[in-house]
Scaffold this motif. Structure first.
Motif, short mmCIF file in Angstrom:
data_model
loop_
_atom_site.label_atom_id
_atom_site.label_comp_id
_atom_site.label_asym_id
_atom_site.label_seq_id
_atom_site.Cartn_x
_atom_site.Cartn_y
_atom_site.Cartn_z
N GLY A 75 0.81 -1.21 0.00
CA GLY A 75 0.00 0.00 0.00
C GLY A 75 0.84 1.25 0.00
O GLY A 75 1.58 1.52 0.95
N GLY A 76 0.74 2.04 -1.08
CA GLY A 76 1.52 3.27 -1.20
C GLY A 76 0.72 4.52 -0.89
O GLY A 76 1.04 5.60 -1.40
N PHE A 108 -0.19 -0.02 -7.35
CA PHE A 108 -0.34 0.06 -8.80
C PHE A 108 -0.72 1.46 -9.26
O PHE A 108 -1.20 1.63 -10.38
N HIS A 109 -0.47 2.46 -8.42
CA HIS A 109 -0.65 3.86 -8.81
C HIS A 109 0.73 4.46 -9.07
O HIS A 109 1.60 4.45 -8.20
N ASP A 129 5.15 -3.47 -8.80
CA ASP A 129 3.93 -3.08 -9.50
C ASP A 129 3.17 -4.33 -9.95
O ASP A 129 3.66 -5.09 -10.80
N PRO A 130 1.96 -4.57 -9.42
CA PRO A 130 1.18 -5.76 -9.82
C PRO A 130 0.86 -5.79 -11.30
O PRO A 130 0.56 -6.86 -11.84
N HIS A 163 -5.19 -4.88 -9.15
CA HIS A 163 -4.89 -3.80 -10.10
C HIS A 163 -5.94 -3.67 -11.20
O HIS A 163 -5.85 -2.76 -12.02
N HIS A 164 -6.93 -4.56 -11.19
CA HIS A 164 -8.05 -4.42 -12.12
C HIS A 164 -9.22 -3.66 -11.48
O HIS A 164 -10.24 -3.45 -12.13
N GLY A 165 -9.05 -3.29 -10.21
CA GLY A 165 -10.10 -2.55 -9.52
C GLY A 165 -11.10 -3.41 -8.78
O GLY A 165 -12.10 -2.90 -8.26
#
Length: 379
Positions: free
Chosen positions: A183-184, A208-209, A225-226, A258-260
């Motif tokens: 978590g970033g 993934f942001h 990064d996923p 990362h697909h939401g």
């Protein structure tokens, strides 16, 4: 006074509310100079808690004392202070043990109280012009002369810097060890900053942001990064197949791939897989006993399908819970004062209180570049 009020899911507004005032002899009232929007505020904003309409939000607060009760002994009007998000009495069993996030006095019947937060007592938050501070001698951390010059650093002592530090403590991080932070967001970035200060040999940040990964890299982390492949395999590759010595969960129950797609158990199970045998995992991401907005029955009851067998087989340990801010904030203040820590590096927006509703919307939508929002109610 003006304050940001929760009206319902995705609905906050600046309203005129009753002035903050002295209610008990050990109270002070502060004029808010700086208050932040926290990722935890978004859980309430989205309707994912049982927060009642009419609550003033805001638990990352800093300001100047403008009024004090007759029982306040160590504080004076005009002093600048920063407040822990959790409210402690200073004299119960847990506060005496340094576990001020679980005070037994400030919110009777519950272990823990906080400003402007669901289920954490009757206290309004500080996204307002003024704030009442109970048990003020204990809760107010006085700031040094010239605090205005590092206002954006000191306000992070209210929550995210101690919470990021707490994540590394719960994980058991020692100098020379590696750690992966999931978590970033602001807390995850502060966990990265803390791990670097504490002498970690390698810090990895999973997100993934792009803006968050860039900030993490700026703070000293290796981006994971996923979108670029299996996360656990990337971490194993960075650690010569062994796994990270420590892991920090800084996302919580609303974690997404990362697909939401929301997958509540994603980060916890990946941490078990990515941390080496006998390693430690610290969990500061928010997990709640109930999640009214969840899509499945387990998550509604605050439950996840957890790889406990793998955890047990690998001999790992997990420690978790909210940060006991008072346990850390004095030392972290001094790191800031002496130039050894600079948590303000992650601030993306400084806004007025009147701009807060629009800021909530942008922050909640994870719009690019919105990493940490700071409000200045005093203008």
């Amino acid at each position: 006074m003006k304050a940001l009020v929760y009206n319902g899911p995705h609905d906050v507004s600046i309203n005129e509310v009753e002035d903050a005032k002295i209610e008990r002899p050990n109270d002070v009232v502060i004029k808010l100079t700086t208050t932040n929007i926290c990722g935890s505020d978004l859980h309430m904003y989205e309707g994912r808690t049982d927060l009642e309409p009419g609550k003033v939000l805001g638990h990352e607060n800093m300001g100047e004392i403008v009024e004090k009760g007759d029982g306040v002994e160590t504080l004076e009007i005009g002093q600048r202070v920063v407040l822990p998000f959790n409210i402690g009495c200073g004299f119960c069993k847990n506060c005496e043990a340094g576990k001020t996030g679980y005070c037994l006095t400030a919110n009777p019947g519950t272990a823990g109280a906080a400003f402007g937060f669901a289920g954490m007592g009757p206290y309004n938050g500080g996204q307002a012009e003024y704030l009442r501070v109970p048990f003020a001698d204990f809760n107010c951390l006085r700031l040094p002369e010239g605090a205005e010059e590092k206002e954006l650093d000191y306000v992070m002592l209210s929550d995210i810097f101690p919470t990021g530090w707490h994540a590394t403590e719960l994980a058991g991080l020692q100098p020379g060890e590696s750690i992966v932070v999931y978590g970033g967001g602001p807390v995850g970035l502060m966990a990265v900053h803390s791990a670097v200060i504490k002498g970690a040999s390698k810090v990895m940040l999973v997100d993934f942001h792009d803006d968050r990964l860039a900030l993490g890299e700026q703070l000293g982390a290796i981006p994971i990064d996923p979108r670029k492949g299996d996360v656990v395999e990337q971490i194993l590759e960075e650690t010569r197949g062994e796994g990270a010595d420590r892991g920090a969960e800084c996302v919580g129950y609303q974690c997404h791939d990362h697909h939401g797609t929301e997958i509540p158990n994603l980060t916890m199970n990946q941490l078990v897989a990515a941390v080496r045998p006998t390693g430690g995992i610290g969990v500061v991401g928010l997990f709640l006993p109930e999640d009214p907005g969840a899509k499945d029955d387990m998550a509604k009851k605050g439950q996840i399908a957890f790889d406990y067998g793998n955890l047990w087989f690998k001999g790992q340990h997990i420690a978790n819970g909210q940060a006991n801010v008072k346990h850390y904030n004095r030392r972290l203040r001094d790191l800031i004062t002496e130039g050894k820590a600079k948590p303000s590096q992650i601030v993306s927006h400084e806004l007025t209180l009147d701009e807060a509703p629009d800021a909530y919307k942008a922050f909640d939508e994870r719009q690019d570049g919105w990493t940490k929002v700071v409000l200045h109610p005093a203008g």
